[in-house]
Design a protein around this motif. Structure first.
Motif, PDB file in Angstrom:
ATOM      1  N   UNK A 279       0.921  -1.263  -0.187  1.00 37.49           N
ATOM      2  CA  UNK A 279      -0.230   0.197  -0.157  1.00 37.49           C
ATOM      3  C   UNK A 279       1.179   1.303  -0.417  1.00 37.49           C
ATOM      4  N   UNK A 280       0.966   1.539  -1.097  1.00 39.99           N
ATOM      5  CA  UNK A 280       1.581   2.905  -1.386  1.00 39.99           C
ATOM      6  C   UNK A 280       0.624   4.511  -1.927  1.00 39.99           C
ATOM      7  N   UNK A 281       0.897   5.819  -2.065  1.00 40.23           N
ATOM      8  CA  UNK A 281      -0.122   6.292  -3.154  1.00 40.23           C
ATOM      9  C   UNK A 281       0.523   6.480  -3.952  1.00 40.23           C
ATOM     10  N   UNK A 416     -18.750  15.236 -17.022  1.00 34.65           N
ATOM     11  CA  UNK A 416     -17.497  15.207 -17.062  1.00 34.65           C
ATOM     12  C   UNK A 416     -17.025  16.009 -15.934  1.00 34.65           C
ATOM     13  N   UNK A 417     -15.926  16.110 -15.006  1.00 37.92           N
ATOM     14  CA  UNK A 417     -15.135  16.568 -14.468  1.00 37.92           C
ATOM     15  C   UNK A 417     -13.786  16.880 -14.013  1.00 37.92           C
ATOM     16  N   UNK A 418     -13.659  17.864 -14.672  1.00 38.32           N
ATOM     17  CA  UNK A 418     -11.747  17.585 -14.153  1.00 38.32           C
ATOM     18  C   UNK A 418     -11.242  18.013 -12.718  1.00 38.32           C
ATOM     19  N   UNK A 419     -10.522  17.778 -12.382  1.00 36.41           N
ATOM     20  CA  UNK A 419      -9.516  17.549 -11.807  1.00 36.41           C
ATOM     21  C   UNK A 419      -7.946  18.209 -11.575  1.00 36.41           C
ATOM     22  N   UNK A 420      -8.074  19.675 -11.083  1.00 35.95           N
ATOM     23  CA  UNK A 420      -7.207  19.917 -11.129  1.00 35.95           C
ATOM     24  C   UNK A 420      -6.038  20.740  -9.551  1.00 35.95           C
ATOM     25  N   UNK A 421      -4.719  19.834  -9.597  1.00 34.43           N
ATOM     26  CA  UNK A 421      -4.327  19.614  -7.708  1.00 34.43           C
ATOM     27  C   UNK A 421      -5.308  18.859  -6.796  1.00 34.43           C
ATOM     28  N   UNK A 498     -11.802  10.419 -18.973  1.00 32.35           N
ATOM     29  CA  UNK A 498     -13.793   9.898 -18.667  1.00 32.35           C
ATOM     30  C   UNK A 498     -13.691   8.761 -18.653  1.00 32.35           C
ATOM     31  N   UNK A 499     -12.601   7.311 -17.565  1.00 33.16           N
ATOM     32  CA  UNK A 499     -13.190   6.877 -16.817  1.00 33.16           C
ATOM     33  C   UNK A 499     -12.062   6.458 -15.249  1.00 33.16           C
ATOM     34  N   UNK A 500     -10.592   7.438 -15.684  1.00 36.14           N
ATOM     35  CA  UNK A 500     -10.005   7.466 -14.538  1.00 36.14           C
ATOM     36  C   UNK A 500     -10.059   8.838 -14.181  1.00 36.14           C
ATOM     37  N   UNK A 501      -9.613   8.238 -12.225  1.00 37.71           N
ATOM     38  CA  UNK A 501      -8.931   9.757 -11.857  1.00 37.71           C
ATOM     39  C   UNK A 501      -8.043  10.101 -11.968  1.00 37.71           C
ATOM     40  N   UNK A 502      -7.177  11.267 -11.811  1.00 26.99           N
ATOM     41  CA  UNK A 502      -5.981  11.909 -12.532  1.00 26.99           C
ATOM     42  C   UNK A 502      -5.072  11.404 -11.015  1.00 26.99           C
ATOM     43  N   UNK A 503      -5.011  10.873 -10.209  1.00 22.40           N
ATOM     44  CA  UNK A 503      -3.922  10.477  -9.414  1.00 22.40           C
ATOM     45  C   UNK A 503      -2.324   9.662 -10.026  1.00 22.40           C
ATOM     46  N   UNK A 509      -2.093   4.383 -14.445  1.00 25.24           N
ATOM     47  CA  UNK A 509      -1.368   4.064 -16.136  1.00 25.24           C
ATOM     48  C   UNK A 509      -1.052   2.541 -15.607  1.00 25.24           C
ATOM     49  N   UNK A 510      -1.691   1.232 -15.829  1.00 26.67           N
ATOM     50  CA  UNK A 510      -2.322   0.652 -16.140  1.00 26.67           C
ATOM     51  C   UNK A 510      -3.307  -0.005 -16.359  1.00 26.67           C
TER      52      UNK A 510
END
Length: 654
Positions: A279-281, A416-421, A498-503, A509-510
């Motif tokens: 478990x790691x961010x 759709x909702x973007x994530x900024x920082x 569209x499908x994933x978070x911006x983390x 990535x995978x």
């Protein structure tokens, strides 16, 4: 005249006499030699490392045994590195005569070894510094096989054939982050290894066992590491130091063969682990679990290369991977990587994916088979000849159930909702109820061509990935020695948004790579629809999303009415849309670097036949922002005081 047989006998007698004399001399003067050796070490520690090394009592035990009492190593004004009550060992005299140290037996009782860091001060810091006065060695090419075999042999020689450790404690204190490994007992007798170990940190206490077989003289071993208490083994220190929580039920290390022959070194064996949990961010936003993993390794080293042979196998759950890694310096410095996944069932692949790493694939079902191959080569002296080839061979591969994720989401209307920082931005509805929503046929063909040319020229023909883009990305990152360029296609950008978070995690990535492959290769969403969604959700400025808002924000136009010059501008700012205002000077004119960038894109489109000179007629003047964007430019207000005073003077004179 003596015969050859007589010569051999005579030589043997002389050699026996010399050895006997040396042995007698050693026995007579060995106490003095031992004291001198300890004094030499003590002097070196004091002069070179500012540390005190002391042995209260040193004596020989029998012919080849040495016994030391109360051994300490303490840097000046810092925490003691180690203090051991008793060390008793035997050495191989024949090896010692030729300059090698090979331990026979080892007994250590009651002591501790500790490494501490307080602020930036480390009690072991002096031992990490290189000696500036040490003469530089000539730049001689290293024989990798010979060097590795020499190091391995020296290390194994220091592993005794029989060993007994009692109450030996290893302590770590990194500015309050503590870990203690207390070896209550560890024995090695007739290759059988057994132990009893207590572990304590600021967050947990456990009891471990290390059992198995260790045969250092025959260069073989098979060691298993497990927890005797309920629950998995927790990895100490890393949870506090790196915020990495890791545990496993058991781990096994096996060395089957270490052989040096014909100038090549072979190392064979395997390592396996069960129920590995991490478990790691940076990995994922939840626990990642691999139930079973095993690596059967075949290392091969030569005078000018180091490699992992392709007969090696890495397996986790039902997925088998054959890796080939090579570092070769025979002529040029060449790096090679080959990965092969032999033919396997698609459903076995899906069910073998680690829990927590691919949450969007839970419940997915598939039929058919596939195999995969990756071929990568980089020549340091010929970087432009980089090879990157990724291929998958499918047979009747079909996704029959999409699982928890609605992969048809882009085919209909959605929000759709973007994530900024890390902050969720305002919702943007992708559908006709949004007055700014623009269908593909209402978007200027010039803009479509400009954006595709700058972002993804082969979007309409590729299946989500471009090998050439990966090659150029890898080459750029190697040259800059950092991750300075990605290889994202429009498909990858869409899936990410569209499908994933911006983390920024390995998991995201995978999942992005696999989702893109599934959507593109199963034709879940058409290219035209994907492009339409892309134009309606991407960020084009501060709080500006989609081409409908962007056309009005910059030029007070509809997307269909944009001219070539305006389209070139909009395409060029996509990578950094919130910083568009820095392209303009204090007079509101575009700076040279910005116009040069747009000219390059325009000329590229000319060469590819996407534009003709007639398309740009009447568009040679500087671009003008007529929408709300103009108010964000840092335009210097012209001082009209002088002009006004001159006008008053002229009026007065009149």
């Amino acid at each position: 005249m003596r015969t050859n047989k007589q010569k051999i006998v005579l030589t043997s007698k002389i050699l026996a006499i010399v050895i006997a004399v040396l042995l007698i001399g050693f026995l007579v003067f060995r106490d003095e030699l031992l004291d001198q050796a300890i004094d030499k070490v003590s002097t070196t520690m004091k002069l070179e490392y500012n540390s005190d090394f002391a042995v209260k009592k040193a004596s020989f035990d029998g012919v080849s045994g040495i016994e030391l009492d109360e051994i300490t190593l303490a840097p000046k004004n810092l925490d003691t590195i180690f203090k051991i009550q008793k060390i008793k060992t035997t050495v191989n005299l024949w090896k010692l005569l030729i300059g090698d140290v090979q331990l026979g037996t080892l007994e250590i009782k009651n002591g501790y070894v500790q490494f501490t860091k307080k602020g930036k001060i480390k009690n072991f810091g002096a031992f990490l510094k290189k000696d500036k006065n040490e003469p530089k060695k000539p730049n001689k090419k290293r024989d990798y096989a010979e060097f590795a075999y020499r190091i391995i042999s020296k290390v194994l020689n220091l592993v005794p054939t029989d060993m007994s450790l009692e109450n030996l404690v290893f302590k770590l204190d990194d500015n309050g982050k503590k870990a203690t490994i207390d070896i209550k007992k560890l024995t090695l007798f007739q290759t059988k290894l057994e132990s009893s170990i207590d572990v304590q940190t600021n967050t947990f206490t456990q009891r471990w066992r290390i059992n198995g077989m260790a045969d250092p003289r025959n260069k073989k071993g098979d060691i298993r590491f497990f927890n005797i208490d309920t629950g998995a083994i927790k990895v100490p220190y890393f949870d506090e130091r790196y915020n990495l929580k890791a545990s496993f039920d058991s781990i096994r290390f096996n060395v089957q063969n270490i052989d040096m022959s014909r100038g090549k070194l072979h190392l064979d064996g395997y390592t396996s682990i069960t129920n590995l949990k991490m478990n790691h961010e940076r990995i994922a936003n939840k626990d990642v679990i691999i139930k079973n993993a095993r690596f059967d390794y075949r290392f091969l080293l030569g005078s000018d290369f180091i490699s992992i042979d392709s007969s090696s196998t890495f397996q986790f759950n039902k997925i088998k991977v054959h890796p080939y890694l090579s570092y070769n310096t025979e002529k040029d410095t060449v790096y090679k990587l080959k990965v092969a996944i032999p033919k396997m069932k698609a459903q076995d692949f899906i069910t073998s994916l680690p829990d927590g790493l691919f949450t969007h694939f839970q419940g997915m079902e598939a039929t058919g088979d596939f195999d995969y191959k990756l071929d990568f080569m980089f020549n340091k002296n010929k970087p432009n000849k980089i090879i990157f080839d990724s291929t998958i061979d499918k047979k009747d591969l079909k996704i029959t159930k999409y699982g928890n994720t609605n992969l048809t989401k882009m085919n209909g209307e959605f929000t759709y909702r973007a994530v900024d920082k890390g902050v969720l931005q305002r919702p943007v509805f992708v559908g006709t109820n949004n007055p700014y929503y623009t269908t593909l046929d209402q978007i200027s063909p010039y803009l479509q061509k400009c954006v595709l040319t700058s972002e993804d020229p082969s979007f309409m023909s590729h299946r989500g990935f471009i090998n050439e883009a990966f090659k150029q990305s890898i080459l750029k990152n190697i040259r800059t020695k950092k991750f300075s360029r990605g290889a994202s296609t429009i498909s990858m950008q869409l899936v990410k948004n569209v499908f994933l978070t911006r983390e920024k995690t390995l998991s995201r990535k995978l999942e992005e790579i696999l989702l893109v492959y599934i959507i593109e290769n199963n034709r879940i969403t058409s290219k035209q629809r994907m492009l339409e969604v892309y134009f309606n959700i991407i960020e084009w400025g501060p709080n500006v999303y989609g081409i409908g808002e962007a056309a009005e924000f910059y030029f007070q136009k509809k997307p269909a009415d944009l001219n070539v010059q305006e389209c070139l501008f909009l395409a060029a700012i996509i990578p950094k849309p919130k910083k568009f205002m820095w392209q303009f000077d204090q007079e509101g004119l575009q700076k040279a670097y910005a116009t040069k960038q747009q000219t390059f894109l325009r000329n590229l489109m000319f060469r590819r036949g996407l534009l003709v000179p007639e398309d740009t007629i009447g568009q040679s003047s500087p671009i003008a922002l007529t929408g709300r964007a103009h108010s964000l430019l840092n335009i210097k207000v012209q001082d009209t005081t002088v002009i006004d005073s001159m006008a008053v003077k002229e009026e007065f004179d009149f």
